[in-house]
Design an enzyme around this catalytic site. Sequence first.
Site, mmCIF file in Angstrom:
data_model
loop_
_atom_site.group_PDB
_atom_site.id
_atom_site.type_symbol
_atom_site.label_atom_id
_atom_site.label_comp_id
_atom_site.label_asym_id
_atom_site.label_seq_id
_atom_site.Cartn_x
_atom_site.Cartn_y
_atom_site.Cartn_z
ATOM 1 N N HIS A 193 3.145 0.797 -0.305
ATOM 2 C CA HIS A 193 1.887 0.975 0.421
ATOM 3 C C HIS A 193 0.993 -0.259 0.309
ATOM 4 C CE1 HIS A 193 2.734 5.043 1.585
ATOM 5 N NE2 HIS A 193 2.796 5.478 0.336
ATOM 6 N N ASP A 194 0.289 -0.389 -0.796
ATOM 7 C CA ASP A 194 -0.763 -1.408 -0.890
ATOM 8 C C ASP A 194 -0.224 -2.833 -0.816
ATOM 9 O OD1 ASP A 194 -2.591 0.614 -1.040
ATOM 10 O OD2 ASP A 194 -2.800 0.538 -3.209
#
Length: 316
Positions: A243-244
């Site tokens: 994700h990040d």
Amino acid sequence: MKKIIIDTDPGIDDAMAILLADASDAVDLIGITTTFGNASIENSTRNALYLKDKFSLKAIVAQGANTPLVLPASLPATVVHGDNGLGNIVIPTEQQSQAVSQTAHDYIINSVKAHPHDITLVAIGRLTNLALALNKSPEIASLVKEVVIMGGAFGFNGHSGNLTPFAEANVYGDPHAADIVVSADWPVTMVGLDVTQQSIMTNAYINKLKSKSPKYGAFISEISAFYAHFYHADLGLDGFYVHDSSAIVYAIAPEIFTTERGNIRVVTEGVATGHTLFKQSDRLFPIDEWSNYPKQTICTNVDSEALLNLYMNSLT
């Protein structure tokens, strides 16, 4: 080298994204602003300071918002990130470094004004700090180089939500802030679930990283064990979605992503709260609350092999 400020709620995957930014020769991490979400604001800030000390980060840390603009705050995502936000590893009670006295949104405002057209904001948590900065000082919209957001989901590649069927967690956590940020007249790119759930760091990948990266590998292996356990129990994955770190990869190598341009809005109430909507058409509809908003960019696909190679190579 691209100057970036990471707005974050560390968070296991946030920590991994911060370390990618530290390791990369393509970006200069000048600041870390903290928010609530994966952990409480106190734990998020402590974790950012812990990373700063452990890895000798030069980035300034500024503590930010602890509640959404309108809605009540949700509980920290301890089931995903552990009680302390970093997979329940042992963290010293006191950190050598301290957060600066100014709030996160003031730090963002002052930094952007000090470096006009030179700072990329990479937001990998709730968007409250960015919205507060815009509300206090709207003129920064014309001074920011770019805003890269890990958030949202637009239905590409079958991905529409991870906290609700139609909402991604960062946007759902403060939908009013998200709508302000994506509606502002500054260049936004949303790196949402459409692409972040296309890349998986397997357990074998993490083991390879551990063996090849003396500086970062053992730490990432230690914190990500809790994260991988959650994803295996919840979705049966061998590993976890990226994700990040995908947002940091976009800041480094946007060419490995496929993108589209259009208007973005965020639903702020009702059963679809947090749902991100993307208007691709240039048609002006009879009822159209989109036409006066700037076009923004969303990521719709990614070369996952290139992304995983970039992360591995940067840290090793």
